[in-house]
Write a protein that holds these residues in place. Sequence first.
Motif, short mmCIF file in Angstrom:
data_model
loop_
_atom_site.label_atom_id
_atom_site.label_comp_id
_atom_site.label_asym_id
_atom_site.label_seq_id
_atom_site.Cartn_x
_atom_site.Cartn_y
_atom_site.Cartn_z
N LYS A 145 -3.62 -15.32 -2.37
CA LYS A 145 -2.43 -14.48 -2.57
C LYS A 145 -2.71 -13.32 -3.51
CE LYS A 145 2.17 -13.77 -2.53
NZ LYS A 145 2.46 -12.98 -3.73
N ALA A 146 -3.47 -13.58 -4.58
CA ALA A 146 -3.79 -12.52 -5.55
C ALA A 146 -4.60 -11.40 -4.89
CB ALA A 146 -4.56 -13.10 -6.73
N SER A 147 -5.55 -11.77 -4.04
CA SER A 147 -6.36 -10.75 -3.35
C SER A 147 -5.54 -9.98 -2.33
CB SER A 147 -7.57 -11.41 -2.68
OG SER A 147 -8.53 -11.79 -3.64
N LEU A 148 -4.61 -10.65 -1.66
CA LEU A 148 -3.74 -9.94 -0.72
C LEU A 148 -2.80 -8.99 -1.45
CD1 LEU A 148 -2.88 -12.83 1.77
CD2 LEU A 148 -4.34 -10.84 2.21
N ASP A 149 -2.27 -9.43 -2.57
CA ASP A 149 -1.42 -8.56 -3.37
C ASP A 149 -2.19 -7.33 -3.86
OD1 ASP A 149 0.75 -10.23 -3.06
OD2 ASP A 149 0.51 -11.21 -5.02
N HIS A 150 -3.44 -7.54 -4.26
CA HIS A 150 -4.28 -6.43 -4.71
C HIS A 150 -4.54 -5.47 -3.55
CE1 HIS A 150 -7.34 -5.39 -8.03
NE2 HIS A 150 -7.11 -4.31 -7.32
N THR A 151 -4.77 -6.02 -2.37
CA THR A 151 -4.99 -5.19 -1.19
C THR A 151 -3.79 -4.28 -0.95
OG1 THR A 151 -6.33 -6.92 -0.16
CG2 THR A 151 -5.46 -5.21 1.29
N LEU A 152 -2.59 -4.86 -0.98
CA LEU A 152 -1.39 -4.07 -0.70
C LEU A 152 -1.05 -3.11 -1.84
CD1 LEU A 152 0.87 -6.69 1.10
CD2 LEU A 152 -0.29 -4.72 2.09
N ALA A 153 -1.49 -3.42 -3.05
CA ALA A 153 -1.30 -2.48 -4.16
C ALA A 153 -2.13 -1.22 -3.91
CB ALA A 153 -1.68 -3.13 -5.48
N LEU A 154 -3.32 -1.41 -3.34
CA LEU A 154 -4.20 -0.28 -3.03
C LEU A 154 -3.78 0.42 -1.73
CD1 LEU A 154 -7.67 -1.87 -3.86
CD2 LEU A 154 -6.54 -0.06 -5.16
N ALA A 155 -3.28 -0.35 -0.77
CA ALA A 155 -2.95 0.18 0.56
C ALA A 155 -1.71 -0.52 1.10
CB ALA A 155 -4.13 -0.01 1.51
N PRO A 156 -0.52 -0.02 0.75
CA PRO A 156 0.73 -0.69 1.15
C PRO A 156 0.91 -0.84 2.66
CG PRO A 156 1.15 0.93 -0.57
CD PRO A 156 -0.26 1.14 -0.12
N GLU A 157 0.22 -0.01 3.45
CA GLU A 157 0.35 -0.09 4.90
C GLU A 157 -0.82 -0.83 5.55
OE1 GLU A 157 1.06 3.85 6.39
OE2 GLU A 157 3.12 3.85 5.65
N HIS A 158 -1.44 -1.71 4.81
CA HIS A 158 -2.54 -2.53 5.32
C HIS A 158 -1.93 -3.63 6.17
CE1 HIS A 158 -6.12 -5.03 5.49
NE2 HIS A 158 -6.82 -4.12 4.83
N ALA A 159 -1.88 -3.41 7.48
CA ALA A 159 -1.19 -4.33 8.39
C ALA A 159 -1.82 -5.72 8.39
CB ALA A 159 -1.18 -3.76 9.80
N GLU A 160 -3.15 -5.79 8.32
CA GLU A 160 -3.82 -7.09 8.36
C GLU A 160 -3.49 -7.92 7.12
OE1 GLU A 160 -7.96 -6.95 9.43
OE2 GLU A 160 -7.58 -5.54 11.06
N ALA A 161 -3.26 -7.27 5.99
CA ALA A 161 -2.84 -8.00 4.79
C ALA A 161 -1.43 -8.54 4.97
CB ALA A 161 -2.92 -7.09 3.57
N HIS A 162 -0.56 -7.78 5.63
CA HIS A 162 0.78 -8.28 5.91
C HIS A 162 0.71 -9.48 6.85
CE1 HIS A 162 3.40 -5.47 3.83
NE2 HIS A 162 2.64 -4.46 4.24
#
Length: 259
Positions: A145-162
């Motif tokens: 979850k922490a890595s996914l949150d970090h991903t979306l902090a860098l790229a809010p439209e990262h569909a694969e993270a969603h």
Amino acid sequence: MSNWKAFPHDAAAFNYSRDDLWKHWERLHAGDQEPWPEDEASQDAWRAYHRGDFQNAVALGLKAETASGMNAANKAQSIYATYLVADEDEKKELFEEVVDRAEIATKEYPNSINAHYQHAYALGRYSQAISIAKALTQGLAGKCKASLDHTLALAPEHAEAHIALGAYHAEIIGKVGSMVGSLTYGVSKDACEAHYQRALELIPGSAIARIEYANGLLTIFGNKKIKDATALYEEAAESTPLDAMEKLDVEFAKSELSD
């Protein structure tokens, strides 16, 4: 590195030249927001990945010694392990290697979106391989979850993270239930569906977004959502793949419908 299985489908349409890779890059990477790599070594790693030459993509990506090359290597290994490896011990070993490499990459390239995402993806798949119950006990869910949150902090439209966050909510609810999941892990059915729906807004033609949404619905609701899940699998099966991973996604959807 032992010899890996060959991509089991015709990959001629996915054998992009460097120029063609550039032309199709935005569409190919709509889901992961990977920036265009300026160096040819990383481009070659991604070319190998997109045509399903996963073992070569790993070798080329690691040799490139760039953030993009590392992301290509890690994605190639994870997709290979997800779809083409049947042996559970081998699968876990491959995911563990990606987790270790990606963790190092997050430190070497802290602003690399997919260093963080590939860390989360491999952790998530490893967790599924060992069982969600064991993953929760070992604290892997929080790291994912922490890595996914970090991903979306860098790229809010990262569909694969969603998509991955949708699966995160679904898997935990499926294992411990809504009440314990909410109180202990902060997960909910509403958040789960919201992440899947956001992914479909960002990549409306995606097969994998539909497959994971269907999987999530079945994990949480079981047969109560079988019609919705089936409709999503059917839509995924009708998608036109532009690379090897998308072809594997489409074939997986077809296999789910034939079971």
